[in-house]
Design a protein around this motif. Sequence first.
Motif, short mmCIF file in Angstrom:
data_model
loop_
_atom_site.label_atom_id
_atom_site.label_comp_id
_atom_site.label_asym_id
_atom_site.label_seq_id
_atom_site.Cartn_x
_atom_site.Cartn_y
_atom_site.Cartn_z
N ARG B 98 -5.69 26.62 -23.19
CA ARG B 98 -6.16 25.50 -24.01
C ARG B 98 -5.47 24.19 -23.67
O ARG B 98 -6.00 23.13 -23.87
N GLU B 99 -4.23 24.25 -23.22
CA GLU B 99 -3.46 23.02 -23.02
C GLU B 99 -2.66 23.14 -21.73
O GLU B 99 -2.54 24.23 -21.16
N ALA B 100 -2.11 21.99 -21.29
CA ALA B 100 -1.29 22.00 -20.07
C ALA B 100 -0.08 22.90 -20.27
O ALA B 100 0.51 22.92 -21.35
N VAL B 101 0.25 23.62 -19.23
CA VAL B 101 1.34 24.60 -19.32
C VAL B 101 2.38 24.30 -18.23
O VAL B 101 2.02 24.02 -17.09
N SER B 102 3.63 24.35 -18.62
CA SER B 102 4.70 24.20 -17.63
C SER B 102 5.60 25.44 -17.68
O SER B 102 6.22 25.70 -18.71
N PRO B 103 5.65 26.20 -16.60
CA PRO B 103 6.47 27.42 -16.63
C PRO B 103 7.94 27.15 -16.30
O PRO B 103 8.57 27.91 -15.60
N ALA B 104 8.47 26.02 -16.80
CA ALA B 104 9.84 25.64 -16.41
C ALA B 104 10.90 26.59 -16.94
O ALA B 104 12.01 26.61 -16.44
N GLY B 105 10.59 27.35 -17.96
CA GLY B 105 11.61 28.24 -18.51
C GLY B 105 11.61 29.63 -17.87
O GLY B 105 12.14 30.56 -18.47
N GLY B 132 6.29 21.55 -12.38
CA GLY B 132 5.11 20.75 -12.68
C GLY B 132 4.34 21.32 -13.86
O GLY B 132 4.75 22.31 -14.47
N GLU B 133 3.25 20.66 -14.22
CA GLU B 133 2.39 21.16 -15.31
C GLU B 133 1.08 21.63 -14.70
O GLU B 133 0.58 21.03 -13.74
N VAL B 134 0.53 22.69 -15.24
CA VAL B 134 -0.78 23.17 -14.81
C VAL B 134 -1.76 22.81 -15.93
O VAL B 134 -1.53 23.13 -17.09
N MET B 135 -2.82 22.11 -15.55
CA MET B 135 -3.79 21.63 -16.55
C MET B 135 -4.83 22.72 -16.84
O MET B 135 -5.12 23.54 -15.97
N PRO B 136 -5.42 22.70 -18.03
CA PRO B 136 -6.49 23.66 -18.32
C PRO B 136 -7.64 23.48 -17.34
O PRO B 136 -8.01 22.36 -17.02
N GLY B 137 -8.18 24.57 -16.83
CA GLY B 137 -9.23 24.50 -15.81
C GLY B 137 -8.67 24.62 -14.41
O GLY B 137 -9.38 24.96 -13.47
N GLU B 138 -7.36 24.30 -14.25
CA GLU B 138 -6.71 24.46 -12.94
C GLU B 138 -6.13 25.87 -12.85
O GLU B 138 -5.87 26.50 -13.87
N VAL B 139 -5.90 26.30 -11.62
CA VAL B 139 -5.15 27.54 -11.43
C VAL B 139 -3.79 27.16 -10.85
O VAL B 139 -3.73 26.50 -9.81
N GLY B 140 -2.74 27.53 -11.53
CA GLY B 140 -1.40 27.25 -10.99
C GLY B 140 -0.97 28.44 -10.17
O GLY B 140 -0.69 29.51 -10.71
N ARG B 141 -0.98 28.26 -8.86
CA ARG B 141 -0.59 29.40 -8.01
C ARG B 141 0.60 28.95 -7.17
O ARG B 141 0.57 27.88 -6.58
N GLY B 142 1.64 29.73 -7.15
CA GLY B 142 2.81 29.32 -6.39
C GLY B 142 3.92 30.33 -6.50
O GLY B 142 3.71 31.48 -6.90
N VAL B 143 5.09 29.86 -6.14
CA VAL B 143 6.21 30.80 -6.07
C VAL B 143 7.32 30.34 -7.04
O VAL B 143 7.56 29.14 -7.19
#
Lengths: 204, 201
Positions: B98-105, B132-143
């Motif tokens: 639903r909202e931008a997500v940041s997996p910083a933790g 960084g932040e991943v926006m809704p509708g985006e796929v955050g793919r990384g390491v």
Amino acid sequence: MLSEWISTHRWQSWLLASLAVIAVAIAWRMGGFREARPQAPPVYGPGKTLVTGEWTLQVLSAAITDAHPAGLRAPPDGAFLVVEVRAENRTDRSSNTLSNALRWLDGTSADKEPVLQGETGDQALLRAPPSFGATVHPGIPERVAVIWKLTPPVKPLTSVRLRVIGREFIRRDSLTGHRGWLRPYPVAELVLPVQDRRGTGVAP
Amino acid sequence: MNAGWPHRLVDALLLVAGLAAMVWMGRHLPNTTENQAPFAIRGKMDEAVRARTFVARVERVELARTLVVPGLLSTQPPKRIETGGVWVLVHARIDPLREAVSPAGARLRSRGGVSYTADDSRVDLRYRLNGGEVMPGEVGRGVLLFEVPPRRIAGASLLLREAKYAGELDSELEIDLGLTEARVQEMLRAMPDALALRRTP
């Protein structure tokens, strides 16, 4: 009046007196009657390994330089005081609070608290390769540079006096109820010779 | 003694019991950190695990002794980033709900409960998922990159939460990375000396 009350309440008087004796004994056992004045922390030279609650620290050297370890440029006539530390995190989680564990007692601004006076480093960063921030992970000792910015005019320094600050682990803080490393206390003081590397272009 | 002494004895015992209960409660009841801890949602590798604000999937895990990161400019040489432990690279995908997500933790927690935060200072933001932040509708793919002593890798799990609320009273994913003792030994044997990081597509 008191003696009348005692003579009519014999067993209550004994109970109260016993409780008072027990309270005094507990206070004595917990150090309530120890000398309140904090003792001066021991003073060491470079290379001494110190164990605080959170860290095992070995402060290795100090230098004044105009070449920041991460490549920043010093302001005109300014410089950096760089203190090299070997640090090991003794806690159960990664920590980036190492710069709070060192205070420079000859710094320009001083804390108000007498036992914790001094100035914390403006920055701490890991060496090899230099990078901003110094997160030290449990079980992985790191070489860390703790850096103080020196504003012009930079006074000549032949030695610096640092105070190493420890903190206690508190399971439940009486103010917030959170657990954490709190209650800072001085562990030791270190007197380090300072190398002047200004003008060499080489970061310590 | 007067006639009421049994009552007084009971009162005294109750008082002692009450004081003992207070001491016990002070030592054993959860503190505020534990009361406000995130709610654990457990999952496994290759599973889509759903938190309150995002869905995460861990795709694979790699180990490396040294990372090689391209320079910021094409004229700069690649940078080798060593560690005193082992680099654990967790390749993951995050889909915000639903909202931008940041997996910083993001953290890696060993079997013994020692936790390692994802690296946020040694490696450029372009090459890691946290930061960084991943926006809704985006796929955050990384390491997600962790520095861990080799002896603490077996049995480790990934803890993933939304950074905005520091996880308090929110959901936190606890994903078993399938790192058994035998698998970790095999991975350590096959571990490349240097691993080149690529920019996440």
